[in-house]
Design an enzyme around this catalytic site. Sequence first.
Site, short mmCIF file in Angstrom:
data_model
loop_
_atom_site.label_atom_id
_atom_site.label_comp_id
_atom_site.label_asym_id
_atom_site.label_seq_id
_atom_site.Cartn_x
_atom_site.Cartn_y
_atom_site.Cartn_z
N TYR A 195 0.83 -1.20 0.00
CA TYR A 195 0.00 0.00 0.00
C TYR A 195 0.87 1.25 0.00
CZ TYR A 195 -3.48 3.38 1.67
OH TYR A 195 -4.28 4.48 1.82
N VAL A 232 -7.29 8.93 10.23
CA VAL A 232 -8.61 9.55 10.13
C VAL A 232 -9.65 8.67 10.82
CG1 VAL A 232 -10.26 10.65 8.56
CG2 VAL A 232 -7.86 10.34 7.85
#
Length: 349
Positions: A145, A189
């Site tokens: 990722y 987040v």
Amino acid sequence: MATKQQIVLVTGGSGLVGQAIRMIVEQQQQESSSNNKYQFIFVSTKDGDLSILNEARQIFEKYRPNYVIHLAAMVGGLFRNLKYNLEFLRTNLAINDNVLLLAKEFHVQKCISCLSTCIFPDKTTYPIDETMIHLGPPHQSNFGYSYAKRMIDILNHAYSDHFKNNSNDYVVDGSNQLPIFTSIIPTNVYGPYDNFNLEDSHVIPGLIYKAYNAVQDAKLKNSNTAKLLVFGSGQPRRQFIYSLDLARLILWTMENYNEIEPIILSVDESDELSIGEAAKLVAETFERSYPDIRMEIQFDTNYSDGQFKKTASNLKLRRYLPGFQFTSMSDGIRDTIRWFITNYDVARK
């Protein structure tokens, strides 16, 4: 004669950050009609697979955006990344290459891509800042990722050079302005519409779902104690940003930030806290909601901690927005838990 609305295409529009942008846009449009200069289009996997060029092209042809906020990605928590690094690398490379290519082909004015602090080197000094992205390999746990996201920064610079070398072909609306391809780097987040699935979730939504299940289990057993199990030692430290704060900053970026270099969107360094401290905030919030139940936190050190810290500097952001007020962790977690309980039947679990 009314001014034609500018089209803003938001990929990954049904996810945590996309939904936060939708909430802030709707709020701003209700507050003032002058905030209606943009038409936001939120697309998700049901609109097409962005890793397949032809499907991605159909989305761009349908909406012909002036701006792109690129949030779409194959994502997951620590343990899913450990298992599927190859899939995370290949899928995200394809998504990002397609989106940026089509943003160029359709003469998008600005394309803002969302990166992550996990792209930074594992072995580094702290705090990390925007100049340090490529100074060493990322943490091994999510290298697929991370490298795919890093490549967006490389693509942004390559496209910028391309636009400069072919400026006659890419000026925006007959002006001298060239398209801007840039990126944002938020810290961890959390907020409404998060993914609370225990296999795929990040820290805060995972803690919330486990705490909720623990409370329900305690009630079934007529017990006044609920056990919140935290994977790992609880010692790793993170900076958490509430999704609605991030949405406001992304909209500011769309209108005001014109650098090619990325910008870290984060709370201050002093707001960093440990996973254990975050778990305590979650537990205390549930205790206030269920005053007859006490939350007991347990740590399972058989699980990996992942990267110990990723402390990020927001000095660049503060130079632009010195007075920006972030939502406190206690308020953000409270509002996220309220959203989760109210929307339990439809929340991603």
